[in-house]
Design an enzyme around this catalytic site. Sequence first.
Site, short mmCIF file in Angstrom:
data_model
loop_
_atom_site.label_atom_id
_atom_site.label_comp_id
_atom_site.label_asym_id
_atom_site.label_seq_id
_atom_site.Cartn_x
_atom_site.Cartn_y
_atom_site.Cartn_z
N THR A 121 -1.55 -3.32 5.30
CA THR A 121 -1.87 -4.22 4.19
C THR A 121 -1.18 -5.58 4.36
O THR A 121 -0.14 -5.69 5.01
CB THR A 121 -1.39 -3.57 2.87
OG1 THR A 121 -1.45 -4.53 1.81
CG2 THR A 121 0.06 -3.10 2.96
N ASP A 122 -1.75 -6.58 3.73
CA ASP A 122 -1.12 -7.91 3.75
C ASP A 122 0.17 -7.95 2.94
O ASP A 122 0.98 -8.87 3.08
CB ASP A 122 -2.09 -9.00 3.26
CG ASP A 122 -2.64 -8.77 1.86
OD1 ASP A 122 -2.28 -7.76 1.21
OD2 ASP A 122 -3.46 -9.59 1.40
N GLU A 123 0.37 -6.92 2.09
CA GLU A 123 1.57 -6.92 1.24
C GLU A 123 2.86 -6.80 2.02
O GLU A 123 3.93 -7.06 1.48
CB GLU A 123 1.49 -5.76 0.24
CG GLU A 123 0.37 -5.90 -0.74
CD GLU A 123 0.46 -4.89 -1.87
OE1 GLU A 123 1.56 -4.39 -2.13
OE2 GLU A 123 -0.58 -4.63 -2.47
N TYR A 148 6.02 0.58 -2.42
CA TYR A 148 4.79 0.80 -1.64
C TYR A 148 4.76 -0.09 -0.41
O TYR A 148 4.61 0.37 0.73
CB TYR A 148 3.55 0.53 -2.51
CG TYR A 148 2.29 0.29 -1.70
CD1 TYR A 148 1.71 1.33 -0.98
CD2 TYR A 148 1.71 -0.98 -1.62
CE1 TYR A 148 0.57 1.11 -0.20
CE2 TYR A 148 0.57 -1.21 -0.85
CZ TYR A 148 0.01 -0.16 -0.15
OH TYR A 148 -1.10 -0.38 0.63
N LYS A 152 4.88 0.71 3.71
CA LYS A 152 3.81 0.28 4.64
C LYS A 152 4.42 -0.58 5.76
O LYS A 152 4.06 -0.46 6.92
CB LYS A 152 2.71 -0.50 3.91
CG LYS A 152 1.86 0.31 2.94
CD LYS A 152 1.12 1.46 3.60
CE LYS A 152 -0.02 1.00 4.50
NZ LYS A 152 -0.82 2.15 4.99
P1 NAD Z 1 -6.51 5.72 -1.74
O1 NAD Z 1 -5.29 5.97 -2.56
O2 NAD Z 1 -7.81 5.51 -2.42
O3 NAD Z 1 -6.71 6.94 -0.71
C1 NAD Z 1 -5.66 7.55 -0.03
C2 NAD Z 1 -6.17 8.88 0.53
O4 NAD Z 1 -5.10 9.47 1.30
C3 NAD Z 1 -6.57 9.90 -0.53
O5 NAD Z 1 -7.79 10.53 -0.19
C4 NAD Z 1 -5.42 10.91 -0.52
O6 NAD Z 1 -5.80 12.23 -0.89
C5 NAD Z 1 -4.98 10.85 0.93
N1 NAD Z 1 -3.59 11.26 1.14
C6 NAD Z 1 -2.50 10.83 0.45
N2 NAD Z 1 -1.40 11.45 0.90
C7 NAD Z 1 -1.79 12.26 1.93
C8 NAD Z 1 -1.11 13.15 2.81
N3 NAD Z 1 0.21 13.31 2.73
N4 NAD Z 1 -1.83 13.81 3.74
C9 NAD Z 1 -3.17 13.65 3.83
N5 NAD Z 1 -3.88 12.84 3.00
C10 NAD Z 1 -3.19 12.16 2.07
O7 NAD Z 1 -6.13 4.50 -0.80
P2 NAD Z 1 -7.05 3.29 -0.24
O8 NAD Z 1 -7.05 2.20 -1.23
O9 NAD Z 1 -8.32 3.85 0.26
O10 NAD Z 1 -6.13 2.81 0.99
C11 NAD Z 1 -6.32 3.39 2.28
C12 NAD Z 1 -5.38 2.71 3.25
O11 NAD Z 1 -5.68 1.32 3.31
C13 NAD Z 1 -3.90 2.81 2.90
O12 NAD Z 1 -3.17 2.98 4.09
C14 NAD Z 1 -3.59 1.46 2.27
O13 NAD Z 1 -2.23 1.13 2.44
C15 NAD Z 1 -4.50 0.57 3.07
N6 NAD Z 1 -4.92 -0.69 2.41
C16 NAD Z 1 -5.51 -0.63 1.18
C17 NAD Z 1 -5.98 -1.81 0.60
C18 NAD Z 1 -6.68 -1.79 -0.75
O14 NAD Z 1 -7.05 -2.85 -1.24
N7 NAD Z 1 -6.94 -0.64 -1.37
C19 NAD Z 1 -5.81 -3.02 1.26
C20 NAD Z 1 -5.18 -3.04 2.52
C21 NAD Z 1 -4.76 -1.85 3.07
O1 TDX Z 2 -4.74 -3.21 -15.05
C1 TDX Z 2 -4.37 -4.02 -14.21
N1 TDX Z 2 -4.21 -5.34 -14.56
C2 TDX Z 2 -3.79 -6.29 -13.68
O2 TDX Z 2 -3.67 -7.47 -14.06
C3 TDX Z 2 -4.10 -3.64 -12.83
C4 TDX Z 2 -4.26 -2.21 -12.41
C5 TDX Z 2 -3.69 -4.63 -11.95
N2 TDX Z 2 -3.54 -5.90 -12.36
C6 TDX Z 2 -3.18 -6.94 -11.37
C7 TDX Z 2 -2.02 -6.63 -10.45
C8 TDX Z 2 -2.40 -7.37 -9.18
O3 TDX Z 2 -2.02 -8.74 -9.30
O4 TDX Z 2 -4.32 -7.07 -10.51
C9 TDX Z 2 -3.92 -7.30 -9.15
C10 TDX Z 2 -4.45 -6.19 -8.27
O5 TDX Z 2 -3.78 -5.00 -8.60
P1 TDX Z 2 -4.02 -3.63 -7.81
O6 TDX Z 2 -5.44 -3.24 -7.87
O7 TDX Z 2 -3.00 -2.64 -8.29
O8 TDX Z 2 -3.76 -4.08 -6.29
P2 TDX Z 2 -2.49 -4.69 -5.52
O9 TDX Z 2 -1.22 -4.34 -6.20
O10 TDX Z 2 -2.77 -6.13 -5.25
O11 TDX Z 2 -2.56 -3.83 -4.15
C11 TDX Z 2 -3.85 -3.56 -3.56
O12 TDX Z 2 -4.06 -4.41 -2.45
C12 TDX Z 2 -3.25 -4.22 -1.32
C13 TDX Z 2 -3.94 -2.10 -3.12
O13 TDX Z 2 -3.72 -1.26 -4.24
C14 TDX Z 2 -2.95 -1.81 -2.02
O14 TDX Z 2 -3.13 -0.47 -1.56
C15 TDX Z 2 -3.21 -2.77 -0.88
O15 TDX Z 2 -2.23 -2.59 0.09
#
Ligand code: NAD
Ligand code: TDX
Length: 332
Positions: A121-123, A148, A152
């Site tokens: 992630t960019d975080e 988190y 990562k």
């Molecule tokens: P998510 O929470 O929707 O899905 C995570 C999945 O991993 C789930 O299906 C969960 O059951 C599984 N999991 C968790 N712990 C586990 C374990 N110990 N063993 C096996 N499976 C397990 O997450 P997401 O949003 O789909 O993110 C996926 C990946 O992408 C993560 O690595 C996250 O850091 C990265 N990422 C997410 C975003 C975003 O915007 N959501 C952005 C950049 C990177």
């Molecule tokens: O109810 C809300 N109100 C609100 O203002 C929630 C749930 C979030 N927010 C804000 C917090 C953040 O500024 O919205 C923005 C996005 O929040 P999230 O969806 O929780 O994402 P973020 O914390 O930015 O992280 C996401 O992007 C990077 C993913 O959850 C991570 O897994 C990924 O690494």
Amino acid sequence: MTKILVTGGAGFIGSNFVRYLINHTDTSVTVLDKLTYAGNRESLRGLPKNRFTFVLGDICDASLVHELVRRNDLVVHFAAESHNDNSLRDPSTFISTNLVGTYTLLEAVRRYGTRYHHISTDEVYGDLALEDPDRFTESSPYNPSSPYSATKAGSDHLVRAWVRSFGVEATLSNCSNNYGPYQHVEKFIPRQITNVLDGGRPRLYGAGLNVRDWIHVDDHSSAVLLITTEGKIGETYLIGADGERNNKEVVETILELLGQPRDAYDHVNDRAGHDLRYAIDSTKLRMELGWRPIFSDFNTGLAATIEWYQANEAWWRPQKAQTEATYARVGQ
Ligand code: NAD
Ligand code: TDX
């Protein structure tokens, strides 16, 4: 035919990536997923049985991981605890899954010489000031803010160490905020959409001026697939689609697309340590590998995502009440 092991394939991005692989390649896919609260077997419904296998299990289970890695040509590692707010309440599972789980996979790919792609992630780079003209690049310093993002960041460092010290064949990618179908209702965009569909109001943390760089999940998938075929071993690629928007603007657009007044939202307690702005410079991925996003218009992608949540209430309904109850306890 390549055999790909996808960890976390029942989660948001993993399930979209699996469907992308089935539709755009002839690979066979095995998903390893623990089905935590964030994993949903329904997100993988209807995939062809001759090309898709689901294994219920934990990425920290070394013997299971070794057996699956041995049988595959490539591992794409999505599995993680992914929600910042949860990591502020209880970081423990973030340590085990994101750090120990990644370590377990790295030891297995090292043992069997299996190619590995690490999803991050960019975080990991921390945040930027609102007026900063700069964006994150592959050489930005690591500076994570939350439990988190710290886990990562740690997992990224483990991958680079296993490349350098043990010759593991790995690539890494760090992507910005994804949106699209099958995203858990705890996350920002699905939470606000389903709040409005439920007759409630969006919940904006603090003033809502925090900026996220939105990318459609299918564009993330196309980039990851390209990196696994064309990327250079040991290299990191940043994935982003020039989608910077502040949270207030996103909520206003959701309300407008759902036919509500643009100001029909509530301000709630801010997130502790809330990162101000993320922004990705994806020049390396575009110039070296020729990647381009397809969803260049955020509002069109958002409208399609809203339609998906309208049409798939059965998918999100079971998680909604519990998710809102958890937020209510901290005034969010
Ligand atoms: P998510 O929470 O929707 O899905 C995570 C999945 O991993 C789930 O299906 C969960 O059951 C599984 N999991 C968790 N712990 C586990 C374990 N110990 N063993 C096996 N499976 C397990 O997450 P997401 O949003 O789909 O993110 C996926 C990946 O992408 C993560 O690595 C996250 O850091 C990265 N990422 C997410 C975003 C975003 O915007 N959501 C952005 C950049 C990177
Ligand atoms: O109810 C809300 N109100 C609100 O203002 C929630 C749930 C979030 N927010 C804000 C917090 C953040 O500024 O919205 C923005 C996005 O929040 P999230 O969806 O929780 O994402 P973020 O914390 O930015 O992280 C996401 O992007 C990077 C993913 O959850 C991570 O897994 C990924 O690494």
